[in-house]
Design a protein around this motif. Sequence first.
Motif, PDB file in Angstrom:
ATOM      1  N   LEU A 248       3.730   5.514  -5.695  1.00  0.00           N
ATOM      2  CA  LEU A 248       2.470   5.240  -6.380  1.00  0.00           C
ATOM      3  C   LEU A 248       1.931   6.544  -6.953  1.00  0.00           C
ATOM      4  O   LEU A 248       1.898   7.565  -6.264  1.00  0.00           O
ATOM      5  N   ILE A 249       1.517   6.505  -8.214  1.00  0.00           N
ATOM      6  CA  ILE A 249       0.993   7.694  -8.885  1.00  0.00           C
ATOM      7  C   ILE A 249      -0.441   7.425  -9.308  1.00  0.00           C
ATOM      8  O   ILE A 249      -0.715   6.436 -10.000  1.00  0.00           O
ATOM      9  N   GLN A 250      -1.377   8.276  -8.891  1.00  0.00           N
ATOM     10  CA  GLN A 250      -2.771   8.104  -9.270  1.00  0.00           C
ATOM     11  C   GLN A 250      -3.152   9.114 -10.334  1.00  0.00           C
ATOM     12  O   GLN A 250      -2.951  10.309 -10.173  1.00  0.00           O
ATOM     13  N   ILE A 251      -3.682   8.616 -11.450  1.00  0.00           N
ATOM     14  CA  ILE A 251      -4.086   9.486 -12.553  1.00  0.00           C
ATOM     15  C   ILE A 251      -5.150   8.780 -13.376  1.00  0.00           C
ATOM     16  O   ILE A 251      -5.082   7.568 -13.603  1.00  0.00           O
ATOM     17  N   ASN A 252      -6.173   9.539 -13.786  1.00  0.00           N
ATOM     18  CA  ASN A 252      -7.220   9.030 -14.676  1.00  0.00           C
ATOM     19  C   ASN A 252      -7.843   7.725 -14.189  1.00  0.00           C
ATOM     20  O   ASN A 252      -7.987   6.763 -14.941  1.00  0.00           O
ATOM     21  N   GLY A 253      -8.189   7.669 -12.900  1.00  0.00           N
ATOM     22  CA  GLY A 253      -8.923   6.518 -12.398  1.00  0.00           C
ATOM     23  C   GLY A 253      -8.103   5.275 -12.147  1.00  0.00           C
ATOM     24  O   GLY A 253      -8.668   4.195 -11.973  1.00  0.00           O
ATOM     25  N   GLN A 254      -6.785   5.402 -12.112  1.00  0.00           N
ATOM     26  CA  GLN A 254      -5.961   4.246 -11.774  1.00  0.00           C
ATOM     27  C   GLN A 254      -4.742   4.696 -10.978  1.00  0.00           C
ATOM     28  O   GLN A 254      -4.310   5.836 -11.083  1.00  0.00           O
ATOM     29  N   ARG A 255      -4.232   3.771 -10.161  1.00  0.00           N
ATOM     30  CA  ARG A 255      -3.026   4.057  -9.391  1.00  0.00           C
ATOM     31  C   ARG A 255      -1.922   3.138  -9.903  1.00  0.00           C
ATOM     32  O   ARG A 255      -2.117   1.935 -10.016  1.00  0.00           O
ATOM     33  N   LYS A 256      -0.774   3.746 -10.181  1.00  0.00           N
ATOM     34  CA  LYS A 256       0.277   3.012 -10.896  1.00  0.00           C
ATOM     35  C   LYS A 256       1.581   2.972 -10.110  1.00  0.00           C
ATOM     36  O   LYS A 256       1.991   3.961  -9.507  1.00  0.00           O
ATOM     37  N   TYR A 257       2.205   1.790 -10.160  1.00  0.00           N
ATOM     38  CA  TYR A 257       3.575   1.633  -9.671  1.00  0.00           C
ATOM     39  C   TYR A 257       4.443   1.223 -10.857  1.00  0.00           C
ATOM     40  O   TYR A 257       4.066   0.378 -11.669  1.00  0.00           O
TER      41      TYR A 257
ATOM     42  N   GLN B 274     -12.775  -5.008  -2.920  1.00  0.00           N
ATOM     43  CA  GLN B 274     -12.576  -3.580  -3.170  1.00  0.00           C
ATOM     44  C   GLN B 274     -11.772  -2.877  -2.077  1.00  0.00           C
ATOM     45  O   GLN B 274     -11.335  -1.750  -2.265  1.00  0.00           O
ATOM     46  N   ASP B 275     -11.565  -3.543  -0.952  1.00  0.00           N
ATOM     47  CA  ASP B 275     -10.837  -2.904   0.147  1.00  0.00           C
ATOM     48  C   ASP B 275      -9.396  -3.404   0.267  1.00  0.00           C
ATOM     49  O   ASP B 275      -8.761  -3.265   1.309  1.00  0.00           O
ATOM     50  N   ILE B 276      -8.858  -3.990  -0.795  1.00  0.00           N
ATOM     51  CA  ILE B 276      -7.467  -4.449  -0.775  1.00  0.00           C
ATOM     52  C   ILE B 276      -6.627  -3.529  -1.663  1.00  0.00           C
ATOM     53  O   ILE B 276      -7.100  -3.039  -2.688  1.00  0.00           O
ATOM     54  N   TYR B 277      -5.378  -3.283  -1.242  1.00  0.00           N
ATOM     55  CA  TYR B 277      -4.547  -2.309  -1.948  1.00  0.00           C
ATOM     56  C   TYR B 277      -3.169  -2.873  -2.289  1.00  0.00           C
ATOM     57  O   TYR B 277      -2.880  -4.064  -2.058  1.00  0.00           O
ATOM     58  N   GLU B 278      -2.303  -2.002  -2.790  1.00  0.00           N
ATOM     59  CA  GLU B 278      -0.988  -2.413  -3.289  1.00  0.00           C
ATOM     60  C   GLU B 278      -0.083  -3.004  -2.209  1.00  0.00           C
ATOM     61  O   GLU B 278       0.803  -3.805  -2.514  1.00  0.00           O
TER      62      GLU B 278
ATOM     63  N   LEU C 252      -3.623  -0.471 -10.489  1.00  0.00           N
ATOM     64  CA  LEU C 252      -4.842  -0.806  -9.760  1.00  0.00           C
ATOM     65  C   LEU C 252      -5.911   0.220 -10.124  1.00  0.00           C
ATOM     66  O   LEU C 252      -5.711   1.422  -9.944  1.00  0.00           O
ATOM     67  N   MET C 253      -7.047  -0.237 -10.649  1.00  0.00           N
ATOM     68  CA  MET C 253      -8.127   0.669 -11.038  1.00  0.00           C
ATOM     69  C   MET C 253      -8.881   1.129  -9.795  1.00  0.00           C
ATOM     70  O   MET C 253      -9.264   0.315  -8.958  1.00  0.00           O
ATOM     71  N   MET C 254      -9.107   2.462  -9.692  1.00  0.00           N
ATOM     72  CA  MET C 254      -9.639   3.056  -8.476  1.00  0.00           C
ATOM     73  C   MET C 254     -10.971   3.768  -8.701  1.00  0.00           C
ATOM     74  O   MET C 254     -11.254   4.279  -9.777  1.00  0.00           O
ATOM     75  N   THR C 255     -11.795   3.813  -7.620  1.00  0.00           N
ATOM     76  CA  THR C 255     -13.026   4.592  -7.631  1.00  0.00           C
ATOM     77  C   THR C 255     -12.757   5.949  -6.992  1.00  0.00           C
ATOM     78  O   THR C 255     -11.714   6.173  -6.367  1.00  0.00           O
ATOM     79  N   PHE C 256     -13.733   6.848  -7.117  1.00  0.00           N
ATOM     80  CA  PHE C 256     -13.615   8.184  -6.539  1.00  0.00           C
ATOM     81  C   PHE C 256     -13.484   8.125  -5.018  1.00  0.00           C
ATOM     82  O   PHE C 256     -12.797   8.941  -4.406  1.00  0.00           O
ATOM     83  N   SER C 257     -14.121   7.141  -4.390  1.00  0.00           N
ATOM     84  CA  SER C 257     -14.125   7.045  -2.930  1.00  0.00           C
ATOM     85  C   SER C 257     -12.821   6.499  -2.353  1.00  0.00           C
ATOM     86  O   SER C 257     -12.597   6.563  -1.154  1.00  0.00           O
ATOM     87  N   GLY C 258     -11.959   5.955  -3.224  1.00  0.00           N
ATOM     88  CA  GLY C 258     -10.710   5.381  -2.737  1.00  0.00           C
ATOM     89  C   GLY C 258     -10.726   3.873  -2.628  1.00  0.00           C
ATOM     90  O   GLY C 258      -9.738   3.256  -2.211  1.00  0.00           O
ATOM     91  N   LEU C 259     -11.843   3.241  -2.978  1.00  0.00           N
ATOM     92  CA  LEU C 259     -11.875   1.779  -3.089  1.00  0.00           C
ATOM     93  C   LEU C 259     -11.341   1.398  -4.467  1.00  0.00           C
ATOM     94  O   LEU C 259     -11.333   2.213  -5.393  1.00  0.00           O
TER      95      LEU C 259
END
Length: 350
Positions: free
Chosen positions: A35-44, A69-73, A91-98
Amino acid sequence: MECGEDVQCERWINAVNPVNKAALMSWVKETGTNLIQINGQRKYGGPPPDWVGAAPPSGSEVFIGKLPQDIYEDKLIPLFESVGKIYEFRLMMTFSGLNRGFAYARYNNRRNAQAAIASLNGYEVQKGHRIVVCRSTEKCELCVDGVPCRLEQGELKSALQEVTSGLVDLSLYPSPTKKRELLAVVKYNSHRAAAMAKKVLVEDSLRLYGQKLSVDWLKPDIKQKLRNSSPKAIIAHEDPGWTILCTPVEQLVDKKKTGQLKTRGCMVEFLNVICRKMQLGAPVFLTNLVAVSPEGVMRFWYQVVIPRYPLPFSGYTWVVPDKMGLLNEHDQAKESVAQQVLKTLGCSLV
């Protein structure tokens, strides 16, 4: 921010939804998912490791909304892979990790995307949380409003290409909402490229010649209005302070003097002549050397203020050292900048 504040902020971020974050990390480790996180989104994926061939066609992506907001990949990717092979999951992400409540899944073909919509729209991913799954619009066009009327199409395209990727086309129109300004329709090669461009341009508060631009998706009503008008790169206005100079240069200055200026390469002096003829006042130059390449090419930041022109000119210019030593580096920069300003004003030495 003080060091103590940094630590408190990190603790707060780590304290948000720790159980599900730990479950995600465990799933990533067990499955080897990258998983790669960049520019407010996490990508697979995009493509996944075992992908062979071209990217899937348009219509292969679905939009996933109303996510808790608490569910992930670790929960979402297996769910959406249950109906077909996924090419990319974002998956679009917030700064807090939600997560931000929505995601995109791109399948290997349109058929699997349709199957996902049919079987997973309204699916209860958590008790009391039914998600929305529908076809992604895959919009590729942005609307950039408030472009200064003196800006040329090529200049705007170059400015956007410096900060975004995938730009394939750009057209300028008279703005339907802002008098004396232009609206640009900017097309990108994919929805993802357009979305990333929109994010960058909005967050960086894009400005040209000191003027803030508004950036949004190109809406159908605006598109319809533009269909009834022709693309236009320059608008002339009655207000003298906004007039784009279209008068031939030879009508403004003596041909003999123009020839002398051209021979000597005195662009700054020529700009002064033009500004006097237009009664705009003498231009004031500010230059600052910001970088020098290994080959000696110098990069300058500049600003030119013309007293009765509505906005200053600012940006960057590159200068090759004068081997003859006739001008110092700042004078060279001023010559280069003056030439750019003259071009924007519609002037050229002929």
